[in-house]
Design a protein around this motif. Structure first.
Motif, PDB file in Angstrom:
ATOM      1  N   ARG A 189       0.838  -1.194   0.000  1.00 35.47           N
ATOM      2  CA  ARG A 189       0.000   0.000   0.000  1.00 35.47           C
ATOM      3  C   ARG A 189       0.877   1.250   0.000  1.00 35.47           C
ATOM      4  O   ARG A 189       2.035   1.220   0.421  1.00 35.47           O
ATOM      5  CB  ARG A 189      -0.943   0.014   1.207  1.00 35.47           C
ATOM      6  CG  ARG A 189      -0.245  -0.054   2.553  1.00 35.47           C
ATOM      7  CD  ARG A 189      -1.246  -0.077   3.687  1.00 35.47           C
ATOM      8  NE  ARG A 189      -0.593  -0.268   4.975  1.00 35.47           N
ATOM      9  CZ  ARG A 189      -1.214  -0.183   6.140  1.00 35.47           C
ATOM     10  NH1 ARG A 189      -2.511   0.079   6.182  1.00 35.47           N
ATOM     11  NH2 ARG A 189      -0.552  -0.373   7.266  1.00 35.47           N
ATOM     12  N   THR A 190       0.297   2.343  -0.458  1.00 40.78           N
ATOM     13  CA  THR A 190       0.971   3.635  -0.477  1.00 40.78           C
ATOM     14  C   THR A 190       0.169   4.589   0.390  1.00 40.78           C
ATOM     15  O   THR A 190      -0.981   4.907   0.086  1.00 40.78           O
ATOM     16  CB  THR A 190       1.072   4.186  -1.914  1.00 40.78           C
ATOM     17  OG1 THR A 190       1.853   3.293  -2.701  1.00 40.78           O
ATOM     18  CG2 THR A 190       1.712   5.564  -1.927  1.00 40.78           C
ATOM     19  N   ARG A 191       0.772   5.027   1.480  1.00 41.07           N
ATOM     20  CA  ARG A 191       0.078   5.904   2.421  1.00 41.07           C
ATOM     21  C   ARG A 191       0.574   7.337   2.261  1.00 41.07           C
ATOM     22  O   ARG A 191       1.742   7.570   1.993  1.00 41.07           O
ATOM     23  CB  ARG A 191       0.283   5.414   3.852  1.00 41.07           C
ATOM     24  CG  ARG A 191      -0.310   4.029   4.101  1.00 41.07           C
ATOM     25  CD  ARG A 191      -0.207   3.623   5.558  1.00 41.07           C
ATOM     26  NE  ARG A 191       1.181   3.446   5.955  1.00 41.07           N
ATOM     27  CZ  ARG A 191       1.560   3.102   7.194  1.00 41.07           C
ATOM     28  NH1 ARG A 191       0.648   2.907   8.123  1.00 41.07           N
ATOM     29  NH2 ARG A 191       2.834   2.942   7.480  1.00 41.07           N
ATOM     30  N   TRP A 192      -0.344   8.291   2.445  1.00 37.88           N
ATOM     31  CA  TRP A 192       0.009   9.697   2.333  1.00 37.88           C
ATOM     32  C   TRP A 192      -0.579  10.479   3.504  1.00 37.88           C
ATOM     33  O   TRP A 192      -1.552  10.046   4.129  1.00 37.88           O
ATOM     34  CB  TRP A 192      -0.478  10.295   1.009  1.00 37.88           C
ATOM     35  CG  TRP A 192      -1.992  10.281   0.857  1.00 37.88           C
ATOM     36  CD1 TRP A 192      -2.749   9.312   0.269  1.00 37.88           C
ATOM     37  CD2 TRP A 192      -2.900  11.277   1.329  1.00 37.88           C
ATOM     38  NE1 TRP A 192      -4.079   9.628   0.330  1.00 37.88           N
ATOM     39  CE2 TRP A 192      -4.211  10.838   0.976  1.00 37.88           C
ATOM     40  CE3 TRP A 192      -2.762  12.485   1.997  1.00 37.88           C
ATOM     41  CZ2 TRP A 192      -5.351  11.579   1.291  1.00 37.88           C
ATOM     42  CZ3 TRP A 192      -3.900  13.224   2.320  1.00 37.88           C
ATOM     43  CH2 TRP A 192      -5.173  12.773   1.957  1.00 37.88           C
ATOM     44  N   ALA A 193       0.035  11.627   3.788  1.00 38.03           N
ATOM     45  CA  ALA A 193      -0.468  12.519   4.832  1.00 38.03           C
ATOM     46  C   ALA A 193      -0.146  13.953   4.471  1.00 38.03           C
ATOM     47  O   ALA A 193       0.875  14.229   3.836  1.00 38.03           O
ATOM     48  CB  ALA A 193       0.144  12.163   6.183  1.00 38.03           C
ATOM     49  N   LEU A 194      -1.024  14.854   4.876  1.00 40.78           N
ATOM     50  CA  LEU A 194      -0.810  16.292   4.727  1.00 40.78           C
ATOM     51  C   LEU A 194      -0.538  16.889   6.101  1.00 40.78           C
ATOM     52  O   LEU A 194      -1.297  16.655   7.052  1.00 40.78           O
ATOM     53  CB  LEU A 194      -2.039  16.970   4.123  1.00 40.78           C
ATOM     54  CG  LEU A 194      -2.179  17.005   2.605  1.00 40.78           C
ATOM     55  CD1 LEU A 194      -3.527  17.623   2.229  1.00 40.78           C
ATOM     56  CD2 LEU A 194      -1.036  17.771   1.954  1.00 40.78           C
ATOM     57  N   GLU A 217      -5.107  12.295   5.741  1.00 47.23           N
ATOM     58  CA  GLU A 217      -4.273  11.165   5.340  1.00 47.23           C
ATOM     59  C   GLU A 217      -5.143  10.128   4.644  1.00 47.23           C
ATOM     60  O   GLU A 217      -6.378  10.160   4.727  1.00 47.23           O
ATOM     61  CB  GLU A 217      -3.567  10.535   6.542  1.00 47.23           C
ATOM     62  CG  GLU A 217      -4.472   9.969   7.601  1.00 47.23           C
ATOM     63  CD  GLU A 217      -3.673   9.435   8.778  1.00 47.23           C
ATOM     64  OE1 GLU A 217      -2.760   8.618   8.553  1.00 47.23           O
ATOM     65  OE2 GLU A 217      -3.966   9.848   9.920  1.00 47.23           O
ATOM     66  N   GLY A 218      -4.486   9.215   3.925  1.00 47.58           N
ATOM     67  CA  GLY A 218      -5.212   8.174   3.218  1.00 47.58           C
ATOM     68  C   GLY A 218      -4.234   7.201   2.583  1.00 47.58           C
ATOM     69  O   GLY A 218      -3.035   7.232   2.868  1.00 47.58           O
ATOM     70  N   GLU A 219      -4.735   6.330   1.728  1.00 47.12           N
ATOM     71  CA  GLU A 219      -3.866   5.372   1.058  1.00 47.12           C
ATOM     72  C   GLU A 219      -4.429   5.007  -0.306  1.00 47.12           C
ATOM     73  O   GLU A 219      -5.630   5.103  -0.550  1.00 47.12           O
ATOM     74  CB  GLU A 219      -3.653   4.121   1.907  1.00 47.12           C
ATOM     75  CG  GLU A 219      -4.894   3.311   2.181  1.00 47.12           C
ATOM     76  CD  GLU A 219      -4.565   2.088   3.026  1.00 47.12           C
ATOM     77  OE1 GLU A 219      -4.695   0.963   2.503  1.00 47.12           O
ATOM     78  OE2 GLU A 219      -4.180   2.257   4.198  1.00 47.12           O
TER      79      GLU A 219
END
Length: 298
Positions: free
Chosen positions: A14-19, A29-31
């Protein structure tokens, strides 16, 4: 969100992101689907990476427009011009506002300042890492699932399938008496060798690594599954010991999704280390650390 930073932790599953805002607070955040810089070696892989980045950008922009990006990618080797363009373009940023590095560098900085300790990370693959006080990255392992990556999710899945099919060589149908084999075949879709062959050789490594979940779920009922997880812990201890032998005794942090599959992994790793080495297991969120690092580039 003036000055917001976007952090990305891209792994095989998975690729997770956050601001993060300028004060470091995480506001979204999300993925999306997992990806690897290793996919850049094929046209199909490149298309998947670009599609994942486009999907990520669209989701992020629904929450706000970042001013800079810090992204850690599994398999990243330093040549990231095309990757930077695929991230920067959909976000409306100049390429120089996207900083790329290995996902392990981000994971390390989520736990230590440079020079402080050793990170042992077990996701789809595995690696031991130390960033020294001068910012130089040192590794133990992390050579890829085809060569090693002992203790990672792919390794656990491979060991399970190897054991199952060796038993079938000796006694066809033996899998019926094995809770681990039943769970593995249920996830693959059946007990025909063609299905296992397609799964192990035809899937992305992150998808293969997910099979480790089935192995861990059987550890209480299947001695072989438990033994594989214990061996995974021993493999991860080896990485910490290798770094300690080279650079001296420092605290060790164990991180990664595969490391958290079952207590047998961390307990065996701890038993394999001398009392002089402090071991802590963390669930620190690398995408949060990346987002806060991105803020400093805004």
């Amino acid at each position: 969100m003036s000055g917001a930073g976007l952090g990305i932790d891209a792994g095989g599953t998975r690729t997770r992101w956050a601001l993060a805002q300028a004060d470091g607070a995480i506001v979204a955040e999300g993925e999306v689907a997992g990806l690897s810089a290793l996919q850049m070696g094929s046209a199909d892989g490149r298309a998947k990476v670009q599609a994942s980045f486009a999907a990520l950008a669209a989701t992020v922009l629904a929450h706000g427009r970042p001013q800079a990006v810090r992204a850690g990618l599994t398999g990243f080797g330093g040549d990231g011009a095309q990757l930077r363009q695929w991230l920067a373009g959909p976000l409306g940023l100049p390429d120089e506002k996207v900083v790329l590095c290995s996902d392990i560098e981000i994971a390390y900085l989520a736990s230590f300042a440079p020079g402080e300790g050793y990170l042992v990370y077990a996701g789809t693959g595995s690696i031991g890492a130390w960033i020294d006080a001068g910012g130089v990255f040192h590794r133990a392992g992390g050579r890829g699932v085809m060569l090693d990556d002992g203790g990672g999710g792919f390794w656990i899945a491979r060991e399970a399938l190897r054991h199952i099919w060796r038993n079938e060589d000796e006694e066809p149908g033996r899998w019926h008496a094995s809770p681990m084999a039943q769970a593995v075949f249920a996830q693959i879709g059946g007990d025909d060798w063609a299905l296992s062959r397609q799964f192990i050789y035809g899937q992305e490594r992150g998808e293969v690594g997910r099979l480790a979940l089935a192995v861990a779920a059987c550890a209480e009922a299947d001695q072989v599954a438990a033994a594989i997880l214990k061996e995974a812990g021993s493999e991860l201890a080896r990485l910490a010991l290798a770094l300690t032998a080279r650079f001296g005794t420092r605290p060790v942090v164990l991180a990664g999704r595969a490391a958290a599959l079952h207590p047998l992994i961390v307990n065996t790793m701890r038993a394999g280390l001398p009392d002089t080495i402090s071991l802590t297991q963390t669930t620190a969120r690398a995408h949060h650390a990346a987002a806060r690092l991105a803020v400093t580039w805004t």
